[in-house]
Motif scaffolding. Structure first.
Motif, PDB file in Angstrom:
ATOM      1  N   PRO A 425       0.827  -1.213   0.000  1.00 13.39           N
ATOM      2  CA  PRO A 425       0.000   0.000   0.000  1.00 13.39           C
ATOM      3  C   PRO A 425       0.858   1.259   0.000  1.00 13.39           C
ATOM      4  O   PRO A 425       1.810   1.356   0.782  1.00 13.39           O
ATOM      5  CB  PRO A 425      -0.814  -0.115   1.292  1.00 13.39           C
ATOM      6  CG  PRO A 425      -0.083  -1.105   2.137  1.00 13.39           C
ATOM      7  CD  PRO A 425       0.614  -2.038   1.209  1.00 13.39           C
ATOM      8  N   PRO A 426       0.562   2.204  -0.888  1.00 11.51           N
ATOM      9  CA  PRO A 426       1.357   3.438  -0.931  1.00 11.51           C
ATOM     10  C   PRO A 426       1.170   4.244   0.348  1.00 11.51           C
ATOM     11  O   PRO A 426       0.119   4.185   0.997  1.00 11.51           O
ATOM     12  CB  PRO A 426       0.814   4.179  -2.148  1.00 11.51           C
ATOM     13  CG  PRO A 426      -0.491   3.542  -2.468  1.00 11.51           C
ATOM     14  CD  PRO A 426      -0.479   2.168  -1.923  1.00 11.51           C
ATOM     15  N   ALA A 427       2.224   5.005   0.679  1.00 14.29           N
ATOM     16  CA  ALA A 427       2.200   5.780   1.916  1.00 14.29           C
ATOM     17  C   ALA A 427       1.939   7.256   1.675  1.00 14.29           C
ATOM     18  O   ALA A 427       1.872   8.027   2.628  1.00 14.29           O
ATOM     19  CB  ALA A 427       3.521   5.607   2.656  1.00 14.29           C
ATOM     20  N   LEU A 430      -0.299  11.191  -3.365  1.00  9.01           N
ATOM     21  CA  LEU A 430      -0.179  11.320  -4.822  1.00  9.01           C
ATOM     22  C   LEU A 430      -0.023   9.965  -5.502  1.00  9.01           C
ATOM     23  O   LEU A 430      -0.604   9.723  -6.564  1.00  9.01           O
ATOM     24  CB  LEU A 430       0.999  12.231  -5.169  1.00  9.01           C
ATOM     25  CG  LEU A 430       0.817  13.705  -4.782  1.00  9.01           C
ATOM     26  CD1 LEU A 430       2.046  14.510  -5.181  1.00  9.01           C
ATOM     27  CD2 LEU A 430      -0.424  14.280  -5.431  1.00  9.01           C
ATOM     28  N   THR A 431       0.751   9.066  -4.908  1.00 11.96           N
ATOM     29  CA  THR A 431       0.888   7.736  -5.494  1.00 11.96           C
ATOM     30  C   THR A 431      -0.443   6.989  -5.446  1.00 11.96           C
ATOM     31  O   THR A 431      -0.859   6.363  -6.429  1.00 11.96           O
ATOM     32  CB  THR A 431       1.969   6.934  -4.763  1.00 11.96           C
ATOM     33  OG1 THR A 431       3.223   7.614  -4.887  1.00 11.96           O
ATOM     34  CG2 THR A 431       2.110   5.537  -5.343  1.00 11.96           C
ATOM     35  N   ALA A 432      -1.117   7.054  -4.291  1.00  6.25           N
ATOM     36  CA  ALA A 432      -2.416   6.390  -4.179  1.00  6.25           C
ATOM     37  C   ALA A 432      -3.426   6.991  -5.150  1.00  6.25           C
ATOM     38  O   ALA A 432      -4.252   6.276  -5.735  1.00  6.25           O
ATOM     39  CB  ALA A 432      -2.922   6.498  -2.739  1.00  6.25           C
ATOM     40  N   LEU A 433      -3.369   8.307  -5.331  1.00  6.85           N
ATOM     41  CA  LEU A 433      -4.278   8.953  -6.272  1.00  6.85           C
ATOM     42  C   LEU A 433      -3.994   8.491  -7.697  1.00  6.85           C
ATOM     43  O   LEU A 433      -4.926   8.273  -8.485  1.00  6.85           O
ATOM     44  CB  LEU A 433      -4.151  10.473  -6.169  1.00  6.85           C
ATOM     45  CG  LEU A 433      -5.036  11.292  -7.106  1.00  6.85           C
ATOM     46  CD1 LEU A 433      -6.514  10.988  -6.884  1.00  6.85           C
ATOM     47  CD2 LEU A 433      -4.778  12.789  -6.924  1.00  6.85           C
ATOM     48  N   GLY A 434      -2.710   8.318  -8.036  1.00  2.00           N
ATOM     49  CA  GLY A 434      -2.374   7.801  -9.362  1.00  2.00           C
ATOM     50  C   GLY A 434      -3.001   6.445  -9.612  1.00  2.00           C
ATOM     51  O   GLY A 434      -3.545   6.182 -10.693  1.00  2.00           O
ATOM     52  N   LEU A 459      -9.987   5.806  -4.420  1.00  2.00           N
ATOM     53  CA  LEU A 459     -10.055   7.263  -4.266  1.00  2.00           C
ATOM     54  C   LEU A 459     -10.195   7.658  -2.793  1.00  2.00           C
ATOM     55  O   LEU A 459      -9.521   8.578  -2.310  1.00  2.00           O
ATOM     56  CB  LEU A 459     -11.235   7.824  -5.070  1.00  2.00           C
ATOM     57  CG  LEU A 459     -10.997   8.235  -6.514  1.00  2.00           C
ATOM     58  CD1 LEU A 459     -12.295   8.716  -7.144  1.00  2.00           C
ATOM     59  CD2 LEU A 459      -9.926   9.296  -6.629  1.00  2.00           C
ATOM     60  N   ARG A 460     -11.059   6.950  -2.085  1.00  2.00           N
ATOM     61  CA  ARG A 460     -11.244   7.269  -0.663  1.00  2.00           C
ATOM     62  C   ARG A 460      -9.978   6.981   0.130  1.00  2.00           C
ATOM     63  O   ARG A 460      -9.615   7.748   1.036  1.00  2.00           O
ATOM     64  CB  ARG A 460     -12.422   6.460  -0.095  1.00  2.00           C
ATOM     65  CG  ARG A 460     -13.787   6.925  -0.607  1.00  2.00           C
ATOM     66  CD  ARG A 460     -14.914   6.338   0.240  1.00  2.00           C
ATOM     67  NE  ARG A 460     -14.944   4.878   0.155  1.00  2.00           N
ATOM     68  CZ  ARG A 460     -15.640   4.183  -0.750  1.00  2.00           C
ATOM     69  NH1 ARG A 460     -16.359   4.827  -1.672  1.00  2.00           N
ATOM     70  NH2 ARG A 460     -15.628   2.867  -0.744  1.00  2.00           N
ATOM     71  N   PHE A 461      -9.287   5.895  -0.217  1.00  2.00           N
ATOM     72  CA  PHE A 461      -8.041   5.574   0.477  1.00  2.00           C
ATOM     73  C   PHE A 461      -7.003   6.678   0.251  1.00  2.00           C
ATOM     74  O   PHE A 461      -6.291   7.078   1.184  1.00  2.00           O
ATOM     75  CB  PHE A 461      -7.500   4.229  -0.020  1.00  2.00           C
ATOM     76  CG  PHE A 461      -6.139   3.891   0.508  1.00  2.00           C
ATOM     77  CD1 PHE A 461      -5.936   3.630   1.851  1.00  2.00           C
ATOM     78  CD2 PHE A 461      -5.045   3.848  -0.351  1.00  2.00           C
ATOM     79  CE1 PHE A 461      -4.671   3.322   2.338  1.00  2.00           C
ATOM     80  CE2 PHE A 461      -3.788   3.548   0.123  1.00  2.00           C
ATOM     81  CZ  PHE A 461      -3.594   3.278   1.473  1.00  2.00           C
ATOM     82  N   ALA A 462      -6.926   7.187  -0.967  1.00  2.00           N
ATOM     83  CA  ALA A 462      -5.961   8.258  -1.254  1.00  2.00           C
ATOM     84  C   ALA A 462      -6.250   9.481  -0.390  1.00  2.00           C
ATOM     85  O   ALA A 462      -5.322  10.169   0.069  1.00  2.00           O
ATOM     86  CB  ALA A 462      -6.006   8.621  -2.725  1.00  2.00           C
ATOM     87  N   ASP A 463      -7.508   9.751  -0.142  1.00  2.00           N
ATOM     88  CA  ASP A 463      -7.865  10.927   0.653  1.00  2.00           C
ATOM     89  C   ASP A 463      -7.407  10.815   2.102  1.00  2.00           C
ATOM     90  O   ASP A 463      -7.286  11.829   2.801  1.00  2.00           O
ATOM     91  CB  ASP A 463      -9.383  11.138   0.624  1.00  2.00           C
ATOM     92  CG  ASP A 463      -9.873  11.567  -0.753  1.00  2.00           C
ATOM     93  OD1 ASP A 463      -9.050  12.061  -1.545  1.00  2.00           O
ATOM     94  OD2 ASP A 463     -11.076  11.390  -1.036  1.00  2.00           O
ATOM     95  N   THR A 464      -7.137   9.600   2.571  1.00  2.00           N
ATOM     96  CA  THR A 464      -6.731   9.425   3.970  1.00  2.00           C
ATOM     97  C   THR A 464      -5.235   9.637   4.179  1.00  2.00           C
ATOM     98  O   THR A 464      -4.793   9.686   5.331  1.00  2.00           O
ATOM     99  CB  THR A 464      -7.092   8.005   4.448  1.00  2.00           C
ATOM    100  OG1 THR A 464      -6.282   7.043   3.741  1.00  2.00           O
ATOM    101  CG2 THR A 464      -8.566   7.712   4.234  1.00  2.00           C
ATOM    102  N   LEU A 465      -4.474   9.740   3.097  1.00  2.00           N
ATOM    103  CA  LEU A 465      -3.009   9.791   3.205  1.00  2.00           C
ATOM    104  C   LEU A 465      -2.513  11.228   3.204  1.00  2.00           C
ATOM    105  O   LEU A 465      -3.180  12.144   2.711  1.00  2.00           O
ATOM    106  CB  LEU A 465      -2.362   9.011   2.060  1.00  2.00           C
ATOM    107  CG  LEU A 465      -2.716   7.520   1.990  1.00  2.00           C
ATOM    108  CD1 LEU A 465      -2.094   6.885   0.759  1.00  2.00           C
ATOM    109  CD2 LEU A 465      -2.268   6.784   3.254  1.00  2.00           C
ATOM    110  N   ALA A 466      -1.301  11.380   3.725  1.00  2.00           N
ATOM    111  CA  ALA A 466      -0.677  12.704   3.764  1.00  2.00           C
ATOM    112  C   ALA A 466      -0.240  13.112   2.367  1.00  2.00           C
ATOM    113  O   ALA A 466       0.132  12.277   1.538  1.00  2.00           O
ATOM    114  CB  ALA A 466       0.524  12.681   4.703  1.00  2.00           C
ATOM    115  N   PRO A 473       6.737  10.772  -9.029  1.00  2.00           N
ATOM    116  CA  PRO A 473       5.305  11.112  -9.082  1.00  2.00           C
ATOM    117  C   PRO A 473       4.647  10.421 -10.269  1.00  2.00           C
ATOM    118  O   PRO A 473       4.905  10.758 -11.426  1.00  2.00           O
ATOM    119  CB  PRO A 473       5.313  12.634  -9.248  1.00  2.00           C
ATOM    120  CG  PRO A 473       6.648  12.954  -9.829  1.00  2.00           C
ATOM    121  CD  PRO A 473       7.599  11.906  -9.340  1.00  2.00           C
ATOM    122  N   VAL A 474       3.818   9.413  -9.982  1.00  2.00           N
ATOM    123  CA  VAL A 474       3.213   8.638 -11.070  1.00  2.00           C
ATOM    124  C   VAL A 474       2.268   9.494 -11.896  1.00  2.00           C
ATOM    125  O   VAL A 474       1.948   9.138 -13.035  1.00  2.00           O
ATOM    126  CB  VAL A 474       2.482   7.398 -10.514  1.00  2.00           C
ATOM    127  CG1 VAL A 474       3.475   6.407  -9.945  1.00  2.00           C
ATOM    128  CG2 VAL A 474       1.452   7.799  -9.467  1.00  2.00           C
TER     129      VAL A 474
END
Length: 875
Positions: A425-427, A430-434, A459-466, A473-474
């Motif tokens: 899982p990305p930390a 921006l990576t999670a959003l990609g 998308l929701r998971f990306a919103d939880t990350l810093a 940057p993907v």
């Protein structure tokens, strides 16, 4: 491989039964396939019963022209050959093929060309080939053609067809070096080199003698000309030679030996000459060459970085840094192949495994954006075996998923993204959003509920990350907020956007990825002109690799925008580019989309059989159960094909099937006349009760505040299906509402249908105004079947139908009634439709029979032009 155009020319030469002869001169460079063309023509001729003679003047000896006749004529003179041709042609046709006529002495060439004219009245076919200019006068009847370089799709197919298929980065490099030359493609592809660019000793030996005869300074100049890696001009070559005032005669020996051609630049007619020149030099000399180019190119550029990358023998941080920077610059302007090549070479020069993995991922991301799935898949293991970093592995999952999605493998694509998110899982956001943005692309193509849910989870998971910048940057330098908004509209057909919200974002459109995301938002907001402008600027920009189309998902959207805005020639151009991209990289999903949109255009232009054939041919290429966007486009094309053919029952079924499939998907926003096709078909087939719920569902999917163009289409559809007190108001809204002028196809259809409605309401003078405007609009578009429908309707309303086909002896009302009767409608049905009495219908039909000279309605189809009884206006 013989280009299709010249293959047709060869087939045209061999025409059994033709009384006269023909002659064709084919000019082509070395290695471009002219000998293959001759061989294919000889094969065709023999199969057709021709006497065939194949001569070659490759050594410049005129005696070779007569060599095939030895034993058949007593002398080797052209006169004796002409006598033999004349004698043989009395019994059967003859093919006389001569290779390399440009190498024969001028008197013989003149005599041979004169012979082609002398035999014009006899069944003798001359096929002459030349690598350069042919002396002597041109003769009447002598055709001329050239063998062009293979276009990228054909070149890629040739490389894939080698015993060991060549794909990915190596194919891109070979295609650039071979310049479309078939022999060069085959030789370089068979060399089996992994980026070294070596050619076989056989190729070096072929040109060795000619190269060895060059003066030393000319040989060095040839080496530097052959050592270019991009678009370096001749002035840069001369600067690298450290001879900025190089003399014109420096190149003269090479020009005389046909090794190069000199104009504004110095070019190699045969790309294998450049390969032989470059690879015959010692490695140390080649490295010095590249160092000289680095010194000669002052400003940072792709070419300077690639030369710098060829100087070191091992890892070199400075060269790798320069290449990565060049890759980023190329990516920013849309030069995706350059971006990938530079990043890939940078990775090869990195000593640190993590840095190498990062550079390989940059190459993979560029390759994925360019549509080159093979290259992206080749890069994936190079990254994965070097690192466990979540951001880099997420990037690999993205490139792999896009490659799978473009093959139509949507389930595998989504599993790849979800698997990477679970295992690494990305930390960072921006990576999670990609990953989420990539998942939205897959979900939009598949239309599967589980894919839509998975993309929303990401998308929701990306919103939880810093929010912090990852090493790679993907999303590149794209605006994350803009990319997220585009992902959201892909996943939610009812998401409302205001035009003002889009127009407020001009600064976000600097990068290609942002402009394409902005175009999706513009589509949803009703700013169709802006969407077309943004996509055109990215995909059709001549500055950024015009011969290398990219961003596969954007091409169908641009073509659809051009179709509805009436820019059909430009839509043809875009679909040509999309087809090239699909063929070059075997992108099955894009290929099907292209077929569907081409079929849609054919249907709108009036070619119903062609449209249906094209759409049905694409049907088996994909698993349409997991590619519902493509399924929708094919059903739409089939529906309009049936509509154009006058098969309204089939059209209604196709459009209802499309609606049912869209209802299962739940995310599809109305596109390309969706409500209209169903409404037109159902109003003609009498299935308005079936169509109304479907149109209601389309309205619901468009959201509470649909954009203006969707509202216009819905007004038009309801006016056709609900002939109540609101019909006139709805028609007028579809014709004059906000945004209507920008959608000439729908506006012209609205004028046609409103004109027909006015005529049925006994308001013929008003009807004629709208029908005349409809004809003008359809004529401008080239929509032949709709133009004809409007003309017949205009005639029925008492206007002049111009060039509309009609049965001259009949009145306008008789034309209309006879056309309906020819379709099989009974008198009561006709009377109800036209709002007249059955007795009036019967009277008009009796008079029509008398004027047409027939005895009953069963003869109407034979007596009336087909355009009348198949026309929309009489349905």
């Amino acid at each position: 491989m013989i280009p299709a155009r010249l293959d047709r020319l060869a087939a045209g030469l061999i025409t059994p039964g033709r009384p006269g002869g023909s002659a064709l001169l084919v000019t082509a460079g070395p290695g471009t396939g002219k000998t293959r063309l001759v061989q294919e023509t000889v094969r065709r001729a023999r199969a057709a019963g021709y006497a065939t003679v194949h001569a070659s003047a490759s050594d410049g000896s005129a005696a070779q022209l007569a060599a095939p006749f030895v034993g058949q004529v007593g002398t080797t003179s052209l006169g004796a050959i002409a006598e033999w041709l004349d004698r043989t042609a009395r019994a059967r046709p003859v093919l006389y093929a001569v290779d390399d006529v440009d190498r024969i002495d001028a008197p013989w060439v003149t005599a041979l060309l004169s012979m082609t004219e002398a035999f014009r009245s006899r069944p003798v076919v001359f096929l002459l080939t030349a690598s350069g200019a042919v002396g002597g006068p041109r003769h009447r009847g002598l055709g001329h053609a050239t063998l062009p370089p293979l276009p990228p799709p054909a070149a890629a197919e040739l490389l894939r067809g080698l015993p060991v298929p060549v794909t990915g980065r190596r194919a891109i490099e070979i295609m650039w070096r071979a310049k479309g030359n078939p022999r060069a493609l085959v030789e370089l592809g068979r060399a089996g080199t992994e980026g070294s660019g070596l050619v076989s000793p056989r190729i070096r030996s072929i040109y060795g003698e000619r190269l060895a005869s060059m003066p030393e300074e000319t040989a060095r100049a040839l080496l530097y000309a052959a050592g270019r890696v991009g678009a370096e001009p001749l002035s840069t070559v001369e600067c690298a030679l450290r001879d900025p005032t190089a003399r014109q005669d420096l190149w003269t020996p090479a020009v005389s030996a046909s090794l190069v051609e000199l104009g504004d630049d110095v070019t190699f007619p045969d790309p294998l000459v450049a390969e032989a020149v470059y690879h015959s030099a010692p490695a140390a000399v080649r490295r010095q060459l590249h160092a000289d180019f680095v010194a000669a190119i002052a400003e940072p550029s792709f070419e300077r970085a690639m030369h710098q990358g060829r100087v070191p023998l091992g890892p070199d941080a400075d060269a790798a840094n320069a290449l990565e920077e060049a890759s980023r610059r190329a990516l920013a302007v849309g030069a995706l192949q350059q971006a990938g090549l530079a990043a890939h070479r940078a990775a090869e020069l990195r000593s640190d495994q993590s840095d190498a993995a990062r550079a390989y991922l940059l190459a993979g991301l560029a390759a994925a954006a360019a549509g080159d799935g093979e290259w992206a898949r080749d890069v994936a293991p190079l990254v994965l075996r070097r690192t466990e970093r979540p951001d880099l592995r997420a990037g690999v999952a993205m490139t792999t998923a896009l490659a799978l999605s473009r093959k139509g493998l949507q389930r595998e694509a989504m599993e790849t993204l979800e698997g990477a998110a679970r295992s690494h899982p990305p930390a960072d956001r921006l990576t999670a959003l990609g990953s989420a943005v990539c998942a939205s692309v897959v979900a939009a193509a598949s239309g599967l509920a589980e894919h839509l849910a998975a993309a929303r989870r990401l998308l929701r998971f990306a919103d939880t990350l810093a929010l912090r910048s990852p090493p790679v940057p993907v999303l590149g330098s794209a605006d994350p907020d803009l990319q997220r908004a585009a992902a959201e509209v892909r996943l939610d057909a009812g998401r409302a956007l205001s035009r003002q919200e889009i127009v407020r974002r001009p600064e976000s459109g600097a990068r290609a990825a942002d402009r394409l995301a902005l175009a999706e938002l513009a589509d949803r907001s009703g700013a169709a002109e802006l969407a077309v402008e943004l996509r055109w600027g990215v995909l059709m920009d001549p500055v950024a690799e015009p011969s290398a189309p990219h961003h596969p998902e954007a091409w169908p959207l641009l073509a659809a925008g051009l179709i509805v805005s009436g820019r059909w020639p430009e839509a043809d151009q875009v679909l040509g580019g999309a087809g090239d991209l699909a063929a070059t990289h075997e992108l099955t999903l894009l290929q099907v989309e292209v077929f569907a949109l081409r079929a849609m255009l054919l249907a709108l232009r009036g070619d119903a059989p062609g449209a249906r054939s094209l759409a049905e041919g694409a049907w088996p290429l994909l698993d349409l159960g997991v590619n519902r966007e493509a399924h929708r486009d094919l059903l739409r094309a089939l529906g309009f094909a049936a509509l154009t053919a006058g098969d309204y029952d089939t059209a209604t079924r196709d459009f209802l099937d499309m609606d049912a499939m869209c209802e299962l998907a739940g995310s599809f926003f109305p596109r390309l006349l969706d409500p209209l096709g169903l409404a037109i078909a159902a109003s003609r087939s009498g299935r308005t009760r079936d169509a109304l719920p479907a149109v209601n569902r389309i309205r619901e999917r468009a959201g509470a505040h649909p954009p203006a163009h969707v509202s216009l289409a819905l007004d038009h559809a309801y006016a056709l299906l609900c002939d109540d007190g609101s019909a006139e108001e709805r028609f007028l809204s579809a014709i004059h509402g906000p945004g209507a002028p920008a959608r000439p196809v729908e506006r012209s259809l609205a004028r046609l249908h409103f004109g027909a409605w006015l005529r049925r309401k006994r308001r013929p003078s008003e009807a004629r105004l709208y029908l005349t405007d409809a004809i003008t609009g359809f004529d401008r578009l080239g929509a032949a079947s709709f133009t004809q429908a409007a003309r017949v309707e205009l005639q029925a309303s008492g206007g002049q139908a111009g060039s509309a086909p009609c049965a001259a002896p009949l009145s306008a009302q008789q034309v209309l009634i006879a056309g309906l009767a020819a379709q099989g409608l009974g008198n009561p049905e006709i009377a109800e439709r036209l709002q007249v009495s059955p007795r009036t219908v019967s009277s008009h039909l009796r008079n029509a029979y008398l004027r047409l000279g027939i005895s009953g309605r069963n003869q109407l189809r034979q007596a009336l032009p087909a355009e009348i009884w198949r026309s929309d206006a009489v349905r």
